[in-house]
Scaffold this motif. Sequence first.
Motif, short mmCIF file in Angstrom:
data_model
loop_
_atom_site.label_atom_id
_atom_site.label_comp_id
_atom_site.label_asym_id
_atom_site.label_seq_id
_atom_site.Cartn_x
_atom_site.Cartn_y
_atom_site.Cartn_z
N GLU A 174 -36.45 -22.82 54.29
CA GLU A 174 -37.49 -22.71 53.56
C GLU A 174 -38.41 -23.82 53.46
O GLU A 174 -39.48 -24.05 53.36
N MET A 175 -37.60 -25.05 53.53
CA MET A 175 -38.29 -26.35 53.58
C MET A 175 -38.85 -26.77 54.98
O MET A 175 -39.60 -27.83 55.10
N GLY A 176 -38.51 -25.90 56.00
CA GLY A 176 -38.94 -25.95 57.19
C GLY A 176 -38.24 -27.16 58.06
O GLY A 176 -38.70 -27.62 59.21
N LEU A 177 -36.97 -27.39 57.65
CA LEU A 177 -36.26 -28.30 58.11
C LEU A 177 -35.65 -28.08 59.58
O LEU A 177 -35.38 -26.73 59.94
N ASP A 178 -35.47 -28.96 60.52
CA ASP A 178 -34.99 -28.88 61.96
C ASP A 178 -33.81 -29.30 62.08
O ASP A 178 -33.32 -30.54 62.03
N TYR A 179 -32.76 -28.24 62.22
CA TYR A 179 -31.27 -28.48 61.99
C TYR A 179 -30.68 -28.78 63.48
O TYR A 179 -29.60 -29.43 63.72
N SER A 180 -31.72 -28.98 64.42
CA SER A 180 -31.04 -29.68 65.69
C SER A 180 -31.16 -31.20 65.60
O SER A 180 -30.46 -31.86 66.45
N GLN A 181 -31.51 -31.69 64.40
CA GLN A 181 -31.36 -33.15 64.10
C GLN A 181 -30.02 -33.38 63.13
O GLN A 181 -29.96 -34.32 62.55
N THR A 182 -28.94 -32.28 63.27
CA THR A 182 -27.76 -32.55 62.59
C THR A 182 -26.73 -32.61 63.54
O THR A 182 -26.69 -32.09 64.58
N TRP A 183 -25.38 -32.99 63.08
CA TRP A 183 -24.10 -32.85 63.83
C TRP A 183 -23.12 -32.42 62.94
O TRP A 183 -22.93 -33.09 61.72
N THR A 184 -22.47 -31.32 62.89
CA THR A 184 -21.35 -30.76 62.27
C THR A 184 -19.92 -30.97 62.61
O THR A 184 -18.93 -31.12 62.16
N CYS A 185 -19.96 -30.47 63.98
CA CYS A 185 -18.59 -30.38 64.66
C CYS A 185 -17.51 -31.55 64.34
O CYS A 185 -18.01 -32.91 64.55
N TYR A 186 -16.00 -31.38 63.87
CA TYR A 186 -15.37 -32.50 63.93
C TYR A 186 -14.83 -32.93 65.20
O TYR A 186 -14.20 -33.93 65.01
N ASN A 187 -15.05 -32.42 66.38
CA ASN A 187 -14.69 -32.79 67.59
C ASN A 187 -16.25 -33.64 68.01
O ASN A 187 -17.10 -33.14 68.12
N GLY A 188 -15.98 -35.13 68.30
CA GLY A 188 -17.16 -35.61 68.53
C GLY A 188 -17.45 -35.56 70.02
O GLY A 188 -17.62 -36.67 70.65
N ARG A 189 -17.29 -34.36 70.71
CA ARG A 189 -17.75 -34.50 72.17
C ARG A 189 -19.47 -34.27 72.27
O ARG A 189 -19.89 -34.07 71.53
N GLN A 190 -19.55 -34.11 73.53
CA GLN A 190 -21.19 -33.66 74.10
C GLN A 190 -21.53 -32.86 73.25
O GLN A 190 -22.76 -32.85 72.72
N HIS A 191 -20.90 -31.46 73.24
CA HIS A 191 -21.46 -30.28 72.48
C HIS A 191 -20.35 -29.94 71.67
O HIS A 191 -19.18 -30.24 71.55
N ALA A 192 -20.81 -29.08 70.45
CA ALA A 192 -19.91 -28.73 69.29
C ALA A 192 -19.17 -27.84 69.91
O ALA A 192 -19.17 -26.82 70.79
N CYS A 193 -17.89 -27.77 69.42
CA CYS A 193 -16.63 -26.94 69.87
C CYS A 193 -17.04 -25.52 69.32
O CYS A 193 -16.53 -24.50 70.29
N GLY A 194 -17.55 -25.17 68.34
CA GLY A 194 -17.49 -23.96 67.80
C GLY A 194 -16.38 -23.25 67.27
O GLY A 194 -16.32 -21.87 66.95
N LYS A 195 -15.30 -23.93 67.05
CA LYS A 195 -14.18 -23.09 66.84
C LYS A 195 -13.56 -23.94 65.53
O LYS A 195 -12.49 -23.28 64.94
N CYS A 196 -14.07 -25.20 65.12
CA CYS A 196 -13.03 -25.77 64.11
C CYS A 196 -13.97 -25.21 62.83
O CYS A 196 -14.81 -24.49 62.84
N GLY A 197 -13.26 -25.59 61.59
CA GLY A 197 -13.94 -24.88 60.36
C GLY A 197 -15.31 -25.31 60.25
O GLY A 197 -15.92 -24.48 59.66
N ALA A 198 -15.69 -26.68 60.53
CA ALA A 198 -16.99 -27.00 60.23
C ALA A 198 -17.88 -26.08 61.23
O ALA A 198 -19.10 -25.75 60.63
N CYS A 199 -17.91 -26.18 62.31
CA CYS A 199 -18.46 -25.17 63.09
C CYS A 199 -18.56 -23.76 62.99
O CYS A 199 -19.63 -23.15 62.91
N GLN A 200 -17.33 -23.21 62.50
CA GLN A 200 -17.39 -21.72 62.11
C GLN A 200 -18.25 -21.61 60.71
O GLN A 200 -18.89 -20.51 60.82
N GLU A 201 -18.06 -22.48 59.97
CA GLU A 201 -18.79 -22.09 58.62
C GLU A 201 -20.37 -22.44 58.96
O GLU A 201 -21.20 -21.90 58.34
N ARG A 202 -20.97 -23.41 59.73
CA ARG A 202 -22.08 -23.51 60.25
C ARG A 202 -22.58 -22.40 61.05
O ARG A 202 -23.69 -22.11 60.77
N LEU A 203 -21.80 -21.77 61.94
CA LEU A 203 -22.46 -20.65 62.70
C LEU A 203 -22.52 -19.27 61.69
O LEU A 203 -23.65 -18.71 61.81
#
Length: 218
Positions: A174-203
């Motif tokens: 609603e504030m118009g924020l761009d969430y491409s400017q965030t990092w959530t994944c607990y694995n610090g690789r090039q791309h988010a894993c999509g499987k850890c708890g942080a990724c799953q909650e985000r998705l």
Amino acid sequence: MSEKVVVIYSGGMDSYTVLNKAIRSGHDVYALSFNYGQRHVKELEVAAQVCERLNITHKIVDISAINQLIGGSSLTDDIDVPEGHYEEESMKSTIVPNRNMILISLAVGYAVSIKASKVFYGAHSGDHAIYPDCRPEFVKKMDDVCRIANYDAVEIVSPYLNNTKIDILTDGLEMGLDYSQTWTCYNGRQHACGKCGACQERLEAFALNKATDPISYE
């Protein structure tokens, strides 16, 4: 004159929303990030880029030496990050002992030194099941202590304490924020894993907001 505040800013989507909320509330914001030896140190690079774009004062403090004392977390030690939802028992391995008490204490010290009246951090209800230092009773006690620990009282503010990550994202969109400017994944690789708890909650938050997550996943 704007009220001076410190925002504990990890670079994740929760603290990103808190940061922008504090700015839009008219505060004079000082962002503070910590390198505590987390494997997802990529979040600090994202945090620095955001603060540069927003033109706000930002400090990244290296406290990784504390891992000599507080080991045993899959976020800091050579332990596999568990896959699955935050509510699963296995996610307890991601707890860094006493992390938020340490980070808040340092942030309060910074606040006192720059004459800031508040410290913001992004605890929310989705963290309550696993992380004791994100629960309302912890925030209340820390607030009580930080009001009397120095000659200058500092208030601890968690604007989303009783909200879910879904609610946080709703507010941010609603504030118009761009969430491409965030990092959530607990694995610090090039791309988010999509499987850890942080990724799953985000998705899950994006799906329930009928929105598309702008970051890339493995």
